[in-house]
Design a protein around this motif. Structure first.
Motif, PDB file in Angstrom:
ATOM      1  N   PHE A  34       0.842  -1.198   0.000  1.00  0.00           N
ATOM      2  CA  PHE A  34       0.000   0.000   0.000  1.00  0.00           C
ATOM      3  C   PHE A  34       0.875   1.245   0.000  1.00  0.00           C
ATOM      4  N   GLN A  35       0.226   2.382  -0.222  1.00  0.00           N
ATOM      5  CA  GLN A  35       0.870   3.683  -0.048  1.00  0.00           C
ATOM      6  C   GLN A  35      -0.131   4.628   0.585  1.00  0.00           C
ATOM      7  N   ALA A  36       0.304   5.378   1.593  1.00  0.00           N
ATOM      8  CA  ALA A  36      -0.568   6.326   2.289  1.00  0.00           C
ATOM      9  C   ALA A  36       0.161   7.645   2.479  1.00  0.00           C
ATOM     10  N   SER A  37      -0.588   8.735   2.413  1.00  0.00           N
ATOM     11  CA  SER A  37      -0.015  10.061   2.636  1.00  0.00           C
ATOM     12  C   SER A  37      -0.686  10.719   3.836  1.00  0.00           C
ATOM     13  N   TYR A  38       0.060  11.605   4.510  1.00  0.00           N
ATOM     14  CA  TYR A  38      -0.404  12.208   5.762  1.00  0.00           C
ATOM     15  C   TYR A  38      -0.032  13.687   5.842  1.00  0.00           C
ATOM     16  N   GLN A  39      -0.830  14.417   6.625  1.00  0.00           N
ATOM     17  CA  GLN A  39      -0.455  15.754   7.075  1.00  0.00           C
ATOM     18  C   GLN A  39       0.345  15.596   8.354  1.00  0.00           C
ATOM     19  N   PHE A  40       1.502  16.237   8.416  1.00  0.00           N
ATOM     20  CA  PHE A  40       2.352  16.166   9.606  1.00  0.00           C
ATOM     21  C   PHE A  40       2.206  17.456  10.412  1.00  0.00           C
ATOM     22  N   SER A  41       2.008  17.326  11.725  1.00  0.00           N
ATOM     23  CA  SER A  41       1.864  18.499  12.589  1.00  0.00           C
ATOM     24  C   SER A  41       2.808  18.404  13.778  1.00  0.00           C
ATOM     25  N   ALA A  50       3.889  13.560   5.054  1.00  0.00           N
ATOM     26  CA  ALA A  50       4.585  12.300   5.281  1.00  0.00           C
ATOM     27  C   ALA A  50       3.936  11.208   4.449  1.00  0.00           C
ATOM     28  N   THR A  51       4.687  10.136   4.197  1.00  0.00           N
ATOM     29  CA  THR A  51       4.162   8.975   3.471  1.00  0.00           C
ATOM     30  C   THR A  51       4.582   7.689   4.176  1.00  0.00           C
ATOM     31  N   ARG A  52       3.740   6.669   4.025  1.00  0.00           N
ATOM     32  CA  ARG A  52       4.061   5.301   4.420  1.00  0.00           C
ATOM     33  C   ARG A  52       3.888   4.438   3.174  1.00  0.00           C
ATOM     34  N   THR A  53       4.895   3.629   2.849  1.00  0.00           N
ATOM     35  CA  THR A  53       4.829   2.787   1.656  1.00  0.00           C
ATOM     36  C   THR A  53       5.308   1.385   1.988  1.00  0.00           C
ATOM     37  N   LEU A  54       4.471   0.380   1.697  1.00  0.00           N
ATOM     38  CA  LEU A  54       4.832  -1.018   1.889  1.00  0.00           C
ATOM     39  C   LEU A  54       4.906  -1.688   0.521  1.00  0.00           C
ATOM     40  N   SER A  55       6.065  -2.267   0.176  1.00  0.00           N
ATOM     41  CA  SER A  55       6.250  -2.939  -1.113  1.00  0.00           C
ATOM     42  C   SER A  55       6.754  -4.355  -0.890  1.00  0.00           C
ATOM     43  N   GLN A  57       8.639  -7.963  -2.793  1.00  0.00           N
ATOM     44  CA  GLN A  57       9.314  -8.671  -3.872  1.00  0.00           C
ATOM     45  C   GLN A  57       9.529 -10.099  -3.409  1.00  0.00           C
ATOM     46  N   GLY A  58       8.642 -11.003  -3.828  1.00  0.00           N
ATOM     47  CA  GLY A  58       8.657 -12.360  -3.309  1.00  0.00           C
ATOM     48  C   GLY A  58       8.292 -12.348  -1.834  1.00  0.00           C
ATOM     49  N   ASN A  59       9.142 -12.960  -0.998  1.00  0.00           N
ATOM     50  CA  ASN A  59       8.911 -12.929   0.444  1.00  0.00           C
ATOM     51  C   ASN A  59       9.709 -11.826   1.130  1.00  0.00           C
ATOM     52  N   ASN A  60      10.321 -10.945   0.345  1.00  0.00           N
ATOM     53  CA  ASN A  60      11.058  -9.818   0.892  1.00  0.00           C
ATOM     54  C   ASN A  60      10.180  -8.573   0.850  1.00  0.00           C
ATOM     55  N   TRP A  61      10.021  -7.939   1.995  1.00  0.00           N
ATOM     56  CA  TRP A  61       9.163  -6.777   2.135  1.00  0.00           C
ATOM     57  C   TRP A  61       9.990  -5.566   2.549  1.00  0.00           C
ATOM     58  N   THR A  62       9.552  -4.388   2.087  1.00  0.00           N
ATOM     59  CA  THR A  62      10.190  -3.129   2.467  1.00  0.00           C
ATOM     60  C   THR A  62       9.107  -2.147   2.897  1.00  0.00           C
ATOM     61  N   TYR A  63       9.263  -1.614   4.106  1.00  0.00           N
ATOM     62  CA  TYR A  63       8.322  -0.635   4.640  1.00  0.00           C
ATOM     63  C   TYR A  63       9.084   0.670   4.852  1.00  0.00           C
ATOM     64  N   VAL A 134      12.213 -10.485  17.340  1.00  0.00           N
ATOM     65  CA  VAL A 134      12.542  -9.080  17.588  1.00  0.00           C
ATOM     66  C   VAL A 134      12.157  -8.229  16.383  1.00  0.00           C
ATOM     67  N   LEU A 135      11.502  -7.110  16.639  1.00  0.00           N
ATOM     68  CA  LEU A 135      11.031  -6.199  15.612  1.00  0.00           C
ATOM     69  C   LEU A 135      11.849  -4.918  15.635  1.00  0.00           C
ATOM     70  N   ASP A 136      11.661  -4.069  14.634  1.00  0.00           N
ATOM     71  CA  ASP A 136      12.202  -2.719  14.711  1.00  0.00           C
ATOM     72  C   ASP A 136      11.048  -1.747  14.925  1.00  0.00           C
ATOM     73  N   GLU A 137      11.352  -0.472  15.124  1.00  0.00           N
ATOM     74  CA  GLU A 137      10.320   0.493  15.468  1.00  0.00           C
ATOM     75  C   GLU A 137       9.282   0.672  14.363  1.00  0.00           C
ATOM     76  N   LEU A 138       9.655   0.371  13.132  1.00  0.00           N
ATOM     77  CA  LEU A 138       8.745   0.577  12.016  1.00  0.00           C
ATOM     78  C   LEU A 138       7.899  -0.655  11.727  1.00  0.00           C
ATOM     79  N   ASN A 139       8.533  -1.836  11.606  1.00  0.00           N
ATOM     80  CA  ASN A 139       7.732  -3.011  11.281  1.00  0.00           C
ATOM     81  C   ASN A 139       6.894  -3.507  12.455  1.00  0.00           C
ATOM     82  N   ALA A 140       7.165  -3.006  13.666  1.00  0.00           N
ATOM     83  CA  ALA A 140       6.317  -3.350  14.814  1.00  0.00           C
ATOM     84  C   ALA A 140       4.878  -2.916  14.551  1.00  0.00           C
ATOM     85  N   GLU A 141       4.725  -1.768  13.894  1.00  0.00           N
ATOM     86  CA  GLU A 141       3.377  -1.300  13.546  1.00  0.00           C
ATOM     87  C   GLU A 141       2.655  -2.320  12.669  1.00  0.00           C
ATOM     88  N   LEU A 142       3.376  -2.875  11.687  1.00  0.00           N
ATOM     89  CA  LEU A 142       2.779  -3.867  10.804  1.00  0.00           C
ATOM     90  C   LEU A 142       2.422  -5.144  11.545  1.00  0.00           C
TER      91      LEU A 142
END
Length: 238
Positions: A34-41, A50-55, A57-63, A134-142
């Motif tokens: 997905f791709q999402a856009s935001y107003q940052f305050s 701001a944007t969030r983008t999840l892509s 490629q096979g079983n490899n994901w990039t957020y 163990v997760l990182d600060e970003l993929n923990a949301e996912l």
């Protein structure tokens, strides 16, 4: 202010786990790009976007999370990971931020083969024990989102790596709430990330209609606060 603004631009969050049968999880509840856009305050003033983008490629994901506050500051966070059986396996996390002429970077490498997590924050390097899940600060949301989708239940503990160590965090559901955005009004599940300090709190409003996307995020840290509010979305809907 510049230090707090840097933290604000690096806003991220959190989510993991009741496992359904493989056929079900690979169908209706599968993670989707997905791709999402935001107003940052910042301190209730709209400063940028701001944007969030999840892509995938096979079983490899990039957020990727990226934010800009005019010509003053910018920040980018990227998480690379695998995803199977509703579980995220972290591979690499990077963060870079710029406030005027000041630059900061952080890298985390997850190495299950030699059981270590290696980090570098600016010039400071560290290494500590790897552990499963163990997760990182970003993929923990996912992971939180996947846990909610696949059973409406959050784990009692989430383990998240930062530059110095692996910390135990808790995400707590606090009911439902309607959130109005410029993209529409959504029924959301309100999830609070608990911090060690009482003056700090991070809240996510996740919209089931948009595959549990955070349509609103706020963070309060003593005298400063910052947030995100959805302005656009392209991806899976329910």
């Amino acid at each position: 202010m510049t230090k707090n603004l840097s933290k604000a631009l690096g806003i991220t969050t959190a989510t993991s786990a009741v496992i359904l049968c493989a056929s079900l999880s690979s169908h209706a509840f599968a993670m989707a790009p997905f791709q999402a856009s935001y107003q940052f305050s910042y301190n209730n003033k709209n400063l940028g976007s701001a944007t969030r983008t999840l892509s995938q490629q096979g079983n490899n994901w990039t957020y990727k999370f990226a934010a800009k506050a005019g010509g003053i500051a910018s920040a980018t966070e990227t998480s690379q990971f695998n995803f199977a059986n509703n579980k995220i396996t972290s591979q690499k996390f990077t963060r870079s931020s710029k406030i005027l002429i000041h630059n900061n970077t952080m890298n985390i490498n997850f190495n299950p083969s030699n059981k270590t997590i290696s980090t570098q924050k600016d010039d400071q390097k560290r290494s500590f024990a790897w552990q499963a899940g163990v997760l990182d600060e970003l993929n923990a949301e996912l992971q939180v989102r996947e846990d909610l989708k696949n059973g409406n239940t959050l784990q009692t503990r989430y383990f998240i790596a930062d530059a110095k160590a692996v910390d135990e965090r808790r995400f707590v559901k606090q009911g439902t709430e309607n959130v109005k955005t410029s993209y529409g009004t959504f029924s959301t599940i309100k999830v609070v990330l608990l911090h060690d300090k009482p003056e700090r709190n991070t809240i996510f409003w996740l919209a089931p209609k948009l595959d549990y996307l955070p349509v609103k995020v706020t963070h309060n840290d003593g005298k400063s606060s910052y947030g995100l509010l959805l302005t656009g979305y392209s991806g899976k809907t329910n």
